[in-house]
Motif scaffolding. Structure first.
Motif, PDB file in Angstrom:
ATOM      1  N   GLY A 132       0.813  -1.213   0.000  1.00 13.18           N
ATOM      2  CA  GLY A 132       0.000   0.000   0.000  1.00 13.18           C
ATOM      3  C   GLY A 132       0.842   1.256   0.000  1.00 13.18           C
ATOM      4  O   GLY A 132       0.511   2.246  -0.659  1.00 13.18           O
ATOM      5  N   ASP A 133       1.946   1.235   0.737  1.00 13.12           N
ATOM      6  CA  ASP A 133       2.781   2.424   0.789  1.00 13.12           C
ATOM      7  C   ASP A 133       3.468   2.667  -0.555  1.00 13.12           C
ATOM      8  O   ASP A 133       3.581   3.802  -1.017  1.00 13.12           O
ATOM      9  CB  ASP A 133       3.784   2.320   1.948  1.00 13.12           C
ATOM     10  N   LEU A 134       3.900   1.571  -1.214  1.00  9.83           N
ATOM     11  CA  LEU A 134       4.477   1.725  -2.555  1.00  9.83           C
ATOM     12  C   LEU A 134       3.420   2.256  -3.526  1.00  9.83           C
ATOM     13  O   LEU A 134       3.737   3.058  -4.416  1.00  9.83           O
ATOM     14  CB  LEU A 134       4.985   0.370  -3.058  1.00  9.83           C
ATOM     15  N   ALA A 135       2.183   1.822  -3.346  1.00 12.37           N
ATOM     16  CA  ALA A 135       1.106   2.325  -4.216  1.00 12.37           C
ATOM     17  C   ALA A 135       0.975   3.836  -4.072  1.00 12.37           C
ATOM     18  O   ALA A 135       0.758   4.553  -5.049  1.00 12.37           O
ATOM     19  CB  ALA A 135      -0.213   1.632  -3.876  1.00 12.37           C
ATOM     20  N   LYS A 136       1.129   4.320  -2.826  1.00 13.68           N
ATOM     21  CA  LYS A 136       1.039   5.769  -2.610  1.00 13.68           C
ATOM     22  C   LYS A 136       2.208   6.497  -3.266  1.00 13.68           C
ATOM     23  O   LYS A 136       2.034   7.561  -3.859  1.00 13.68           O
ATOM     24  CB  LYS A 136       1.041   6.069  -1.100  1.00 13.68           C
ATOM     25  N   LEU A 137       3.398   5.918  -3.136  1.00 13.04           N
ATOM     26  CA  LEU A 137       4.569   6.529  -3.754  1.00 13.04           C
ATOM     27  C   LEU A 137       4.385   6.569  -5.277  1.00 13.04           C
ATOM     28  O   LEU A 137       4.703   7.576  -5.930  1.00 13.04           O
ATOM     29  CB  LEU A 137       5.827   5.747  -3.350  1.00 13.04           C
ATOM     30  N   CYS A 138       3.846   5.479  -5.834  1.00 10.10           N
ATOM     31  CA  CYS A 138       3.605   5.428  -7.281  1.00 10.10           C
ATOM     32  C   CYS A 138       2.618   6.514  -7.709  1.00 10.10           C
ATOM     33  O   CYS A 138       2.839   7.228  -8.685  1.00 10.10           O
ATOM     34  CB  CYS A 138       3.042   4.059  -7.685  1.00 10.10           C
ATOM     35  N   ARG A 139       1.529   6.622  -6.956  1.00 11.48           N
ATOM     36  CA  ARG A 139       0.516   7.625  -7.306  1.00 11.48           C
ATOM     37  C   ARG A 139       1.096   9.028  -7.268  1.00 11.48           C
ATOM     38  O   ARG A 139       0.884   9.820  -8.170  1.00 11.48           O
ATOM     39  CB  ARG A 139      -0.661   7.548  -6.329  1.00 11.48           C
ATOM     40  N   ALA A 140       1.865   9.321  -6.199  1.00  3.10           N
ATOM     41  CA  ALA A 140       2.432  10.665  -6.060  1.00  3.10           C
ATOM     42  C   ALA A 140       3.438  10.949  -7.173  1.00  3.10           C
ATOM     43  O   ALA A 140       3.574  12.087  -7.623  1.00  3.10           O
ATOM     44  CB  ALA A 140       3.080  10.820  -4.682  1.00  3.10           C
ATOM     45  N   SER A 141       4.143   9.903  -7.640  1.00  3.38           N
ATOM     46  CA  SER A 141       5.184  10.095  -8.652  1.00  3.38           C
ATOM     47  C   SER A 141       4.663   9.909 -10.070  1.00  3.38           C
ATOM     48  O   SER A 141       5.390  10.164 -11.036  1.00  3.38           O
ATOM     49  CB  SER A 141       6.337   9.103  -8.407  1.00  3.38           C
ATOM     50  N   GLY A 142       3.432   9.395 -10.208  1.00  7.88           N
ATOM     51  CA  GLY A 142       2.876   9.156 -11.545  1.00  7.88           C
ATOM     52  C   GLY A 142       3.570   8.024 -12.273  1.00  7.88           C
ATOM     53  O   GLY A 142       3.789   8.083 -13.490  1.00  7.88           O
ATOM     54  N   VAL A 143       3.976   6.997 -11.538  1.00 12.20           N
ATOM     55  CA  VAL A 143       4.694   5.854 -12.127  1.00 12.20           C
ATOM     56  C   VAL A 143       4.101   4.561 -11.568  1.00 12.20           C
ATOM     57  O   VAL A 143       3.178   4.580 -10.758  1.00 12.20           O
ATOM     58  CB  VAL A 143       6.203   5.892 -11.772  1.00 12.20           C
ATOM     59  N   SER A 144       4.658   3.439 -11.991  1.00 11.87           N
ATOM     60  CA  SER A 144       4.343   2.165 -11.372  1.00 11.87           C
ATOM     61  C   SER A 144       5.667   1.531 -10.950  1.00 11.87           C
ATOM     62  O   SER A 144       6.742   2.049 -11.255  1.00 11.87           O
ATOM     63  CB  SER A 144       3.602   1.265 -12.357  1.00 11.87           C
TER      64      SER A 144
END
Lengths: 336, 336
Positions: free
Chosen positions: A231-243
């Motif tokens: 879940g935390d990686l998902a947040k980082l991805c969302r904030a960075s616009g990446v996967s």
């Protein structure tokens, strides 16, 4: 620090004077004798602020040792500062206590707080004590500093960057399971020592303050892993616009966690999304990874590469040994 | 702002996105999309920090309107900043909510918070949402700034200074009594309107932010009156190493409070030590008083002279019309 007193000083006044004043040496705390404190970021630095609360029966068990509750409350905040690349400056404490809590409990709480305030160079600046109708509430606001404009954010991960985590993942979540269900350790056939190690990881996080400065100088994005790696990686991805694509076999596990997973492989779900890790997950440009690993090792923090940042928005993918994506039923712990 | 999410974003994530993101415009808040915020005191100014928590059934009633709970939580902190002479910069929110709280409640809470954040120029910077086992917990850390080294402290009152308070004293404490005991208004024979005025003063403090700068430039010591005038003055005396003599007949009272006291004179005890005033008590050098009163009046804040600072350490003395010292059984509200 706010207090409420009667003619000879109330319980609250005495409580502050007796247990919390000895913790204070920062000049901005004004000896806890005022309504406010003041603080100054060193010249050329930004002040970084974060706040996290822990409540009994939600973040800890009511019968956990008071000194550990204090330390956990401070450490979850120190973990946030470390992930942002910030050096601690101090903290404010709001302590909610139910009626009838013993002086012994409070003394132990203050002792634990002082131990970690000293260990992490993060002094008490002030706070508030309030009564609750039941249960302990500890809300801490922590202050840190970074050179102006350099706070590491969730935003900033670039395709091609590598994904790293510190320490080991899943111990806290497994420790919580053990704490919840007596007899589970026997079921998992782990040793008493492994049992203890996992529960300790739940009760007492290890914030990675030692490498905060390295995170700041090496990571393109970072956050602390508190609600589950997935879940935390998902947040980082969302904030960075990446996967990101994570190689699950490379997610670092303690010996104890490996022993549990050997017995109950399905618990990989808990490891990846259970939370309470208080490790740092970050994206790091390839050219910087070796240096980061070497310098972190010198600070006794293991940095493991677990995946890669991929262009395009999307949820993180967790790939198993056979190259298949693992379907996680839940990415992280949720209070709501 | 910390959040915990599942695949499609958890309740907590949605809660933050839906209700709290619209409150954010400060660049340091990073759109509530990070683990931390950053803040910078304007050049040449110190950052003043204060924290105060409010809990249901302790600081407010569980059935108080959500928007008022939000506003009270922010205002008790703004009151501290005002008493220190500080200009608001922003705040962090830790919001603890029990399971099953309605979306409607949260929406109203956020609306109240936004209204006051705008009204007082004190934007949301970040925070944490957690679940409680029961009851609402709102812990706020507020940030303000003052020109370097000029924060008004409890220490600093000098013998010969005059003691002033803003607004009126006792309304909040009487309002709390009315809120606690249905039918009490009839017993006190106050009008419906007076009843409403007193209860409103309890539910919605009026921080004296409008004269924070005047407090800074005129007061030798100051604090906000939150736990009772008597007890708070005792703290100011202790910090300053002085005593004060207060002329009780000069303590400013609202029409409603005067009506209550005409009926039940013993309630003077509650007025002087009940708390929940959120006015400012300060010591002011004689030469500065007239100017302070005039400039405060221009900001629609009444400043009343109620006593004088006396050399030598000691508890504050409250003198009645006949020149006798009033014996207060309790100086202030105490949680413990």
């Amino acid at each position: 620090m706010r207090s409420k007193n009667q003619r000879t000083g109330s319980g609250e006044d005495r409580l502050i004077a007796r247990y919390f004043k000895p913790l204070v040496d920062h000049p901005g705390a004004l000896g806890l004798e005022d309504d406010a404190a003041f603080i100054r970021a060193p010249p050329g630095r930004d002040l970084v602020i974060t706040t996290d609360a822990v409540l009994s029966s939600v973040h800890f068990f009511a019968d956990d040792p008071a000194h550990e509750i204090a330390r956990k409350a401070l450490r979850v905040n120190l973990s946030d500062l470390a992930a942002k690349g910030a050096r601690p400056l101090g903290f404010l404490l709001t302590l909610g206590l139910p009626k009838g809590i013993s002086q012994r409990w409070i003394a132990a709480f203050a002792r634990g707080l002082q131990a970690d305030a000293n260990a992490f160079g993060c002094p008490l600046l002030g706070g508030d004590t309030v009564r609750t109708l039941g249960g302990v509430v500890v809300s801490i606001t922590a202050f840190g500093s970074v050179p102006r404009g350099t706070m590491v954010r969730r935003r900033g991960a670039r395709p091609g960057d590598l994904v790293i985590v510190t320490g080991t993942i899943g111990d806290g979540a497994l420790g919580l399971e053990l704490r919840r269900k007596p007899g589970l350790g026997r079921q998992w056939r782990i040793t008493r020592r492994q049992h203890c190690e996992l529960v300790t990881r739940y009760r007492l996080p290890q914030p990675r303050s030692a490498i905060a400065e390295l995170v700041r100088t090496h990571a393109s994005a970072a956050m602390d892993v508190s609600d589950g790696l997935a879940g935390d990686l998902a947040k980082l991805c969302r904030a960075s616009g990446v996967s990101v694509s994570v190689d699950v076999a490379r997610v670092p596990l303690s010996k104890a966690a490996r022993a549990v997973l050997a017995k109950v492989p399905e618990l990989m779900q808990t490891v990846l999304s259970g939370g309470d890790d208080y490790e740092i997950v970050a994206s790091v440009p390839r050219a910087k990874l070796q240096r980061l690993r070497r310098l972190a090792a010198a600070k006794k923090v293991v940095v493991s590469e677990i995946g890669v940042v991929i262009a395009g928005k999307g949820e993180p993918r967790f790939i198993d040994r056979k190259g298949n994506a693992i379907a996680l039923t839940q990415l992280s712990f949720s209070h709501f």
